[in-house]
Design an enzyme around this catalytic site. Structure first.
Site, PDB file in Angstrom:
ATOM      1  N   HIS A 209       0.804  -1.232   0.000  1.00 55.01           N
ATOM      2  CA  HIS A 209       0.000   0.000   0.000  1.00 55.01           C
ATOM      3  C   HIS A 209       0.832   1.275   0.000  1.00 55.01           C
ATOM      4  O   HIS A 209       0.295   2.358  -0.035  1.00 55.01           O
ATOM      5  CB  HIS A 209      -0.943   0.010   1.205  1.00 55.01           C
TER       6      HIS A 209
HETATM    7  C1  UD1 Z   1      -1.565   5.322   6.743  1.00 58.25           C
HETATM    8  C2  UD1 Z   1      -0.177   5.624   7.304  1.00 58.25           C
HETATM    9  C3  UD1 Z   1       0.773   4.469   6.977  1.00 58.25           C
HETATM   10  C4  UD1 Z   1       0.208   3.139   7.417  1.00 58.25           C
HETATM   11  C5  UD1 Z   1      -1.178   2.960   6.799  1.00 58.25           C
HETATM   12  C6  UD1 Z   1      -1.817   1.656   7.202  1.00 58.25           C
HETATM   13  C7  UD1 Z   1       0.366   8.028   7.307  1.00 58.25           C
HETATM   14  C8  UD1 Z   1       1.229   9.050   6.706  1.00 58.25           C
HETATM   15  N1  UD1 Z   1       0.393   6.824   6.729  1.00 58.25           N
HETATM   16  O1  UD1 Z   1      -1.430   5.310   5.334  1.00 58.25           O
HETATM   17  O2  UD1 Z   1       1.992   4.684   7.651  1.00 58.25           O
HETATM   18  O3  UD1 Z   1       1.056   2.101   6.987  1.00 58.25           O
HETATM   19  O4  UD1 Z   1      -1.996   4.058   7.243  1.00 58.25           O
HETATM   20  O5  UD1 Z   1      -3.016   1.477   6.539  1.00 58.25           O
HETATM   21  O6  UD1 Z   1      -0.299   8.294   8.264  1.00 58.25           O
HETATM   22  N2  UD1 Z   1      -8.999   5.165   2.980  1.00 58.25           N
HETATM   23  C9  UD1 Z   1     -10.239   4.587   2.957  1.00 58.25           C
HETATM   24  N3  UD1 Z   1     -10.764   4.175   4.149  1.00 58.25           N
HETATM   25  C10 UD1 Z   1     -10.129   4.340   5.330  1.00 58.25           C
HETATM   26  C11 UD1 Z   1      -8.881   4.955   5.335  1.00 58.25           C
HETATM   27  C12 UD1 Z   1      -8.313   5.352   4.161  1.00 58.25           C
HETATM   28  O7  UD1 Z   1     -10.850   4.429   1.914  1.00 58.25           O
HETATM   29  O8  UD1 Z   1     -10.680   3.940   6.380  1.00 58.25           O
HETATM   30  C13 UD1 Z   1      -8.394   5.581   1.707  1.00 58.25           C
HETATM   31  C14 UD1 Z   1      -8.649   7.032   1.427  1.00 58.25           C
HETATM   32  O9  UD1 Z   1      -8.893   7.190   0.080  1.00 58.25           O
HETATM   33  C15 UD1 Z   1      -7.338   7.697   1.725  1.00 58.25           C
HETATM   34  C16 UD1 Z   1      -6.329   6.589   1.428  1.00 58.25           C
HETATM   35  O10 UD1 Z   1      -7.010   5.375   1.755  1.00 58.25           O
HETATM   36  O11 UD1 Z   1      -7.136   8.842   0.952  1.00 58.25           O
HETATM   37  C17 UD1 Z   1      -5.093   6.704   2.243  1.00 58.25           C
HETATM   38  O12 UD1 Z   1      -5.403   6.816   3.621  1.00 58.25           O
HETATM   39  P1  UD1 Z   1      -4.446   7.670   4.605  1.00 58.25           P
HETATM   40  O13 UD1 Z   1      -4.957   7.646   5.976  1.00 58.25           O
HETATM   41  O14 UD1 Z   1      -4.198   9.007   3.994  1.00 58.25           O
HETATM   42  O15 UD1 Z   1      -3.076   6.929   4.561  1.00 58.25           O
HETATM   43  P2  UD1 Z   1      -2.696   5.390   4.373  1.00 58.25           P
HETATM   44  O16 UD1 Z   1      -2.210   5.224   2.990  1.00 58.25           O
HETATM   45  O17 UD1 Z   1      -3.775   4.493   4.857  1.00 58.25           O
END
Ligand code: UD1
Length: 361
Positions: free
Chosen positions: A207
């Site tokens: 991811h």
């Molecule tokens: C975050 C952490 C990363 C960790 C990962 C585990 C940071 C900088 N990164 O990254 O270190 O390894 O979590 O998962 O904090 N989204 C959903 N549903 C959710 C959450 C996210 O659809 O419940 C989607 C959204 O489109 C979002 C994207 O995933 O824009 C990324 O989510 P985000 O919280 O920005 O960071 P992660 O890539 O999950």
């Protein structure tokens, strides 16, 4: 009554906070509050973890949701500041390296509320990773730093952190694994995984933006996984980001031996990890879990903030290089497996050590 306020936000925080909260619950004179920033909000990314880990309902959910790094971090700061000004807890505890971690630590530092960082000191030395920025900044402003391994202490000392703030307690994530491994084993009885029980399979999670946001890289990885899938089935639970990118780049797994799955709950994923022939990942925590379980792990990154998993454990860094990934995977499937051992203090009792130190303060 003294109040300890825990801040969690994203999936990897939940299994770290759970053992610390459980261990602190023994100290009856301490009141605990749990704040969820809402960085992760889906049932599969958040709710199911609270249920399986036995975390209490958050006292407060800040509901920030997704956004750019700046928006997400700023929203957490704005909303948390209000909560902390009202409650004025004696300590705030933050976990890991996600945006919620650094946002909370910054608010505390400005309000002069002492903050403790669990999983301090890890460094990839790669400042293109948002998590590395979050780690360095959080550690600089934390009042108390709980490290999982000796490399963490050394990194902090080199960055000028006072030695008396640093406590090596071990790995809290492994506490959760040790506690729940017997329950994970029960997953093999339920319908979903029964058919995999006695078959070899490769388990994959990817991811990181560096791997999944670049179409050429992601296509290369899918080609490598398809080649591995010709030999052994590949189970690939998809982070929402990865699913979206696969769709946007028109990449499919059809007919390849790759089984694309929804994000898995903690117990299901642990069950699958524990019996996998091989795990392929770019996650931080999974490098540690496979080392504890003695399962071979190939990490699709150029560096790791968890070097002990390479030095002592079963982890091998293959870089962002699909050809190397494929070659190393075939080697492992041929039976050439790296043996590892469990690092010191990864014993299921790290949360107790954190709680003992916090309760003295
Ligand atoms: C975050 C952490 C990363 C960790 C990962 C585990 C940071 C900088 N990164 O990254 O270190 O390894 O979590 O998962 O904090 N989204 C959903 N549903 C959710 C959450 C996210 O659809 O419940 C989607 C959204 O489109 C979002 C994207 O995933 O824009 C990324 O989510 P985000 O919280 O920005 O960071 P992660 O890539 O999950």
């Amino acid at each position: 009554m003294p109040e300890i306020l825990h801040v969690v936000g994203a999936r990897p925080n939940f299994m770290k906070a759970a053992p610390v909260m459980r261990a602190l619950a023994v100290y009856e004179q301490v009141q605990q509050t749990l704040v969820h920033t809402g960085q992760h909000y889906d049932a599969t990314m958040s709710d199911v973890f609270f249920a399986q880990l036995g975390l209490p309902e958050p006292t407060i959910n800040l509901g920030v949701g997704s956004g750019s790094h700046a928006v997400q971090t700023a929203q957490i700061m704005l909303r948390l500041e209000e909560v902390l000004q009202q409650r004025r807890p004696d300590w705030v505890v933050v976990y890991g390296d996600v945006n919620s971690t650094v946002a909370a630590a910054l608010v505390c530092a400005k309000l002069l509320i002492p903050v403790a960082h669990v999983e301090a000191g890890l460094r990839s030395f790669d400042r293109t990773m948002p998590e590395e920025i979050n780690r360095v900044l959080t550690d600089q402003i934390a009042d108390l730093l709980f490290t999982p391994s000796a490399d963490g202490d050394a990194n902090l000392l080199r960055e000028g952190i006072a030695p008396d703030k640093i406590h090596r307690v071990g790995n809290v994530m492994i506490d959760t694994l040790v506690r729940l491994l017997p329950r994970a084993a029960e997953c093999w009885q339920n319908g979903a995984w029964q058919s995999w029980r006695d078959r070899p399979y490769v388990l994959v999670t990817l991811h990181r933006p560096a791997n999944v946001d670049d179409p050429t890289m992601l296509a290369g990885l899918m080609t490598a996984l398809a080649a591995i899938g010709h030999r052994v089935p590949v189970l690939f639970p998809l982070h929402p980001r990865t699913r979206r990118r696969l769709e946007a780049f028109g990449l499919s797994a059809a007919g390849s031996g790759i089984h694309l799955l929804e994000p898995l709950a903690y117990l299901d994923f642990l069950a699958l990890q524990s019996r996998a022939t091989l795990v392929i990942t770019d996650s931080g925590g999974i490098q540690e879990e496979t080392t504890y379980l003695g399962v071979p792990c190939l990490t699709v990154r150029d560096n790791t903030e968890r070097p002990i998993t390479v030095a002592m454990g079963t982890n091998i860094l293959v870089g962002r290089d699909p050809a190397r990934l494929q070659a190393e995977a075939h080697r492992i499937l041929d039976g050439d497996v790296k043996k590892g051992s469990i690092p010191p203090l990864w014993d299921g009792r790290a949360g107790e050590r954190v709680a003992a130190i916090l309760s003295r303060l």
